[in-house]
Design a protein around this motif. Sequence first.
Motif, short mmCIF file in Angstrom:
data_model
loop_
_atom_site.label_atom_id
_atom_site.label_comp_id
_atom_site.label_asym_id
_atom_site.label_seq_id
_atom_site.Cartn_x
_atom_site.Cartn_y
_atom_site.Cartn_z
N ALA A 148 3.01 -42.04 -27.40
CA ALA A 148 2.37 -42.08 -26.86
C ALA A 148 2.86 -41.97 -25.35
O ALA A 148 2.48 -41.48 -24.48
N LEU A 149 4.04 -43.20 -25.20
CA LEU A 149 5.25 -43.26 -23.93
C LEU A 149 5.29 -41.54 -23.60
O LEU A 149 6.06 -41.66 -22.31
N LEU A 150 5.84 -41.58 -24.72
CA LEU A 150 6.76 -39.98 -24.09
C LEU A 150 5.96 -39.08 -23.65
O LEU A 150 6.65 -37.86 -22.98
N THR A 171 12.49 -52.93 -25.89
CA THR A 171 14.15 -52.09 -25.81
C THR A 171 13.94 -50.80 -25.53
O THR A 171 14.75 -50.44 -25.01
N PHE A 172 12.51 -49.90 -26.19
CA PHE A 172 12.03 -48.86 -26.00
C PHE A 172 12.11 -48.33 -24.12
O PHE A 172 13.22 -47.02 -23.75
N ALA A 177 14.57 -45.74 -22.35
CA ALA A 177 13.01 -44.50 -21.28
C ALA A 177 14.32 -45.11 -19.50
O ALA A 177 14.28 -43.70 -19.37
N ARG A 178 15.11 -45.88 -19.64
CA ARG A 178 15.80 -46.14 -18.34
C ARG A 178 17.02 -44.74 -18.15
O ARG A 178 16.79 -44.53 -17.05
N THR A 184 11.45 -48.61 -15.27
CA THR A 184 9.95 -50.03 -15.88
C THR A 184 10.24 -51.40 -15.44
O THR A 184 11.19 -51.82 -15.21
N THR A 185 9.34 -51.74 -14.35
CA THR A 185 9.25 -53.43 -13.78
C THR A 185 8.23 -53.74 -14.71
O THR A 185 7.41 -54.08 -15.08
#
Length: 450
Positions: A148-150, A171-172, A177-178, A184-185
């Motif tokens: 879903a995130l990708l 962790t992802f 992803a970073r 991501t905050t």
Amino acid sequence: MLVEETADDSERRARSGRAADARSPPSGGTRVRVRLSHPVCCARQSTDVPRRQAVRDAREFGFHTRAAQSHLDGKKVDRPLSVPIVQSTTHQVASSREMGTLFRNRADIIYTRFGNPTNTAAEEKIAALEGAEAGLIFGSGMGAIVTALLTVLKGGDHVVAQRDIFAQTFTFLDRVARPLGVETTFVDATRPDEVRGALRPNTKLIYIESPSNPLLKIVDIAAIADLARPRGLPLFIDSTFASPYLQNPISLGATLVLHSATKFLGGHSDIQCGAAAGPRDLVRRIYEMRAVLGTIQDPHNAWLLLRGMKTLGVRVQRQCETALRLAQFLQGQPGVRAVHYPWLETSPYHALARRQMRAAGGVLSFDVQGGLPAARAFLDALELIPIATSLGGVETLIEIPAELDFNEDEMGAEVAKTGLTPALIRLSVGLEDVDDLLGDLKRGLAALSP
């Protein structure tokens, strides 16, 4: 997965005896018409009843009925009560032209990476219980989350995420992803102002989890949705700890609901599965990403998931009742510093939990005095409750989160900001007799005595 049908496809379904059905969410959720279709193995019209059939609206039925029944269409046909397992990776079709049509429409009878009739039945059941337009299942909860995130993120995007989310989700976002350019905050999502303050022009997603793992924090879903909606931002929520029986985030404004279906939805500690439910257009995009990544589910596991969902409501109701009893017992015990369970009146999330949930769930956690050595002594003194990870099954399980995912090795400095301590113990409550569980907890408490 819901797909558009051509005339040829509709005719094929008629030939194969697939039946249309409808589902709707538990009372209190948004009423959404959902087509539920699955193979019925040579379903045929009974010769003992009139041919005219009144198709029932599934919205007439309560949650337990919709969870338990495979067919709520009111049709009098010969068909199995249990959805059959279509244990085949590929399917024969009538012609090359039809194969092309089925592939373009992503039908579930061409190749299992694109879909399977047993999987479709499980996906539509989940969508119905959540009050969503469509649903998908995956090989694991992380398979659902990552896929879903990708689907919605790319390099240059920004995410506002709850700090105390499932450790592998953290962790992802932080380590996978970073480096791909997605920043991501992490915030305390129980404070909507903190979420608002973290938003940027390039923010593309808000991600929350409620109740949270393992501290059972409750996020005001409607308040966060009010921040996301005017900005056109999707709001994803991991609702694993609640299950559709206790909470329906879409009715509160969430865009996509994610589950580790390994837990309460499956309910028997014998499958690994993930699920997502949301608007048809977004689910279709996630479906395409799932086909590329291969984060699919096996048809036999899909059948086990269907089996588990039939008893979801009765299982979770008993787990909630027992969990509250255990939380109330632990709250007054020497050696216990704090008990985390939203249905306790002393919980800071009590009022909010009662507003957006039907009960607080089958998981609780508690801190013991004496740090990690004391927590280990508590677990080692138990005779009935197994020391094992996971949750939501019929057996009560116990673990120390800091021994597993929730530590500095996995989450870095952010773990200290969550309030999680090395002495925290997480208890997933099963279906055992409550007196037996209380007796075992007393053994653990006795190990804390000086």
